[in-house]
Design a protein around this motif. Structure first.
Motif, PDB file in Angstrom:
ATOM      1  N   MET A   1       0.821  -1.210   0.000  1.00 57.77           N
ATOM      2  CA  MET A   1       0.000   0.000   0.000  1.00 57.77           C
ATOM      3  C   MET A   1       0.857   1.263   0.000  1.00 57.77           C
ATOM      4  N   GLY A   2       2.154   1.078  -0.243  1.00 59.83           N
ATOM      5  CA  GLY A   2       3.055   2.214  -0.343  1.00 59.83           C
ATOM      6  C   GLY A   2       3.481   2.800   0.994  1.00 59.83           C
ATOM      7  N   VAL A   3       3.333   2.038   2.075  1.00 59.50           N
ATOM      8  CA  VAL A   3       3.707   2.509   3.410  1.00 59.50           C
ATOM      9  C   VAL A   3       4.708   1.527   4.017  1.00 59.50           C
ATOM     10  N   ASP A   4       5.876   2.021   4.385  1.00 59.88           N
ATOM     11  CA  ASP A   4       6.900   1.148   4.961  1.00 59.88           C
ATOM     12  C   ASP A   4       7.766   1.958   5.926  1.00 59.88           C
ATOM     13  N   SER A   5       7.220   2.244   7.114  1.00 57.88           N
ATOM     14  CA  SER A   5       7.930   3.046   8.104  1.00 57.88           C
ATOM     15  C   SER A   5       9.106   2.266   8.688  1.00 57.88           C
TER      16      SER A   5
END
Length: 350
Positions: free
Chosen positions: A274-278
């Motif tokens: 989902m394009g989120v990788d903290s």
């Protein structure tokens, strides 16, 4: 190993934990020591947060792209998050009313049971969430990944489901009745704390183990922070410099964390698809065996706590909910010494 804290992001994951832990302690001190600090944290910031979430949720409902793609809408728009943040905030405000003896409510004897009621509600919210996962398991609404039954929430969180949810849900229900001396809640001499002297290490330990297990079961991508840092911050404060103030510390830090997580959910989120990788995100190992073991420990801790409370009540010949049962213990006496005697006398005389 309970968490995936190794590999390329290990350093930032540990740094994130330390930052959250220190920030929660510092902000709790700011909120508890002055009226202005408390009002800013638990009135001003919640108003701003509410305006923000209403705005982005309304935009999303109208199909506006910046609303639809807003992180709060995508990752923190489920019933649990809103129930938890506002229940915690109600607790914080109620505790301030007692601490500062605001209005008729703040002085009323019957209102001194408010902390028990609001904590019980918060526990029940988590218990319902655990049983929600159990329902998915027993109705077959799960998929199996590496031998563990899992389901995905509306906030795109994959959680394990099974008997662990039943064990911990029961532990949470028992934990409610591990709170004793419901009306024996008073302001501190310095007016910086609401002191519940009978809420000793017995309840705190049982609660911490249960709540960690809840986060580990139902918030596996958040438990590194809300299951460890968030639980340890008020507990450390209580045992080192704020004896008897644990429940106030807990409500304060919970509300602060929930507001942060509501507005900035991607801090602890890693879903590359989902394009989120903290780099701060930490996932549990998602091993159902580990979940069951932790849940059984939580259940055992709460059973032990309630048995000990029953023993103390019988020894003192008192009702554990109407009277204090830990009178004479070190934890109780240290907390009781901080109570404002004039507040206690006024409440008991009311």
């Amino acid at each position: 190993m309970l968490f995936q804290v190794y590999g390329a992001h290990a350093a930032t994951q540990w740094l994130g934990w330390i930052l959250v832990f220190v920030a929660l302690i510092a902000l709790n001190e700011l909120a508890r020591r002055t009226k202005a600090g408390g009002l800013i944290m638990f009135v001003g910031l919640p108003i701003a947060m509410t305006i923000y979430v209403i705005t982005v949720t309304a935009a999303a409902s109208m199909g506006v792209s910046w609303g639809v793609n807003n992180p709060t809408v995508v990752f923190a728009n489920g019933w649990f998050h809103y129930a938890k943040v506002y229940a915690a905030l109600v607790g914080c405000i109620g505790f301030m009313m007692i601490k500062y003896r605001w209005g008729k409510l703040g002085k009323a004897h019957w209102f001194r049971a408010f902390p028990f009621v609001i904590v019980a509600i918060n526990i029940l919210i988590a218990v319902v969430s655990d049983f929600e996962s159990a329902a998915h398991f027993f109705t077959g609404n799960v998929t199996w990944v590496n031998g563990s039954a899992v389901w995905t929430t509306s906030e795109h969180i994959t959680v394990t489901a099974g008997w662990q949810n039943v064990f911990n849900g029961i532990a949470g229900l028992i934990n409610i009745f591990c709170m004793t001396g419901w009306w024996a809640v008073y302001s501190s001499k310095k007016k910086d704390d609401m002191v519940w002297a009978d809420m000793t290490w017995v309840f705190i330990l049982a609660y911490d183990v249960w709540n960690f297990c809840y986060t580990y079961n139902c918030l596996p991508n958040h438990a590194w922070y809300c299951g460890l840092a968030l639980l340890l911050a008020p507990t450390v404060a209580n045992f080192l410099w704020n004896k008897g103030g644990w429940i106030q510390n807990r409500a304060n830090t919970l509300a602060i964390w929930c507001m942060f997580a509501q507005v900035f959910p991607t801090f602890q989120t890693s879903i590359p698809s989902m394009g989120v990788d903290s780099p701060f995100a930490v996932q549990s190992t998602m091993n159902s065996t580990a979940n069951v073991v932790v849940s059984l420990l939580a259940l055992a801790a709460n059973i032990a706590a309630i048995i000990y409370i029953a023993y103390r009540a019988k020894k003192l010949h008192v009702n554990p909910y109407k009277s204090e049962v830990f009178v004479g213990t070190r934890d109780f006496e240290q907390a009781a010494a901080r109570v404002d005697s004039s507040d206690k006398e006024a409440v008991l005389a009311a």
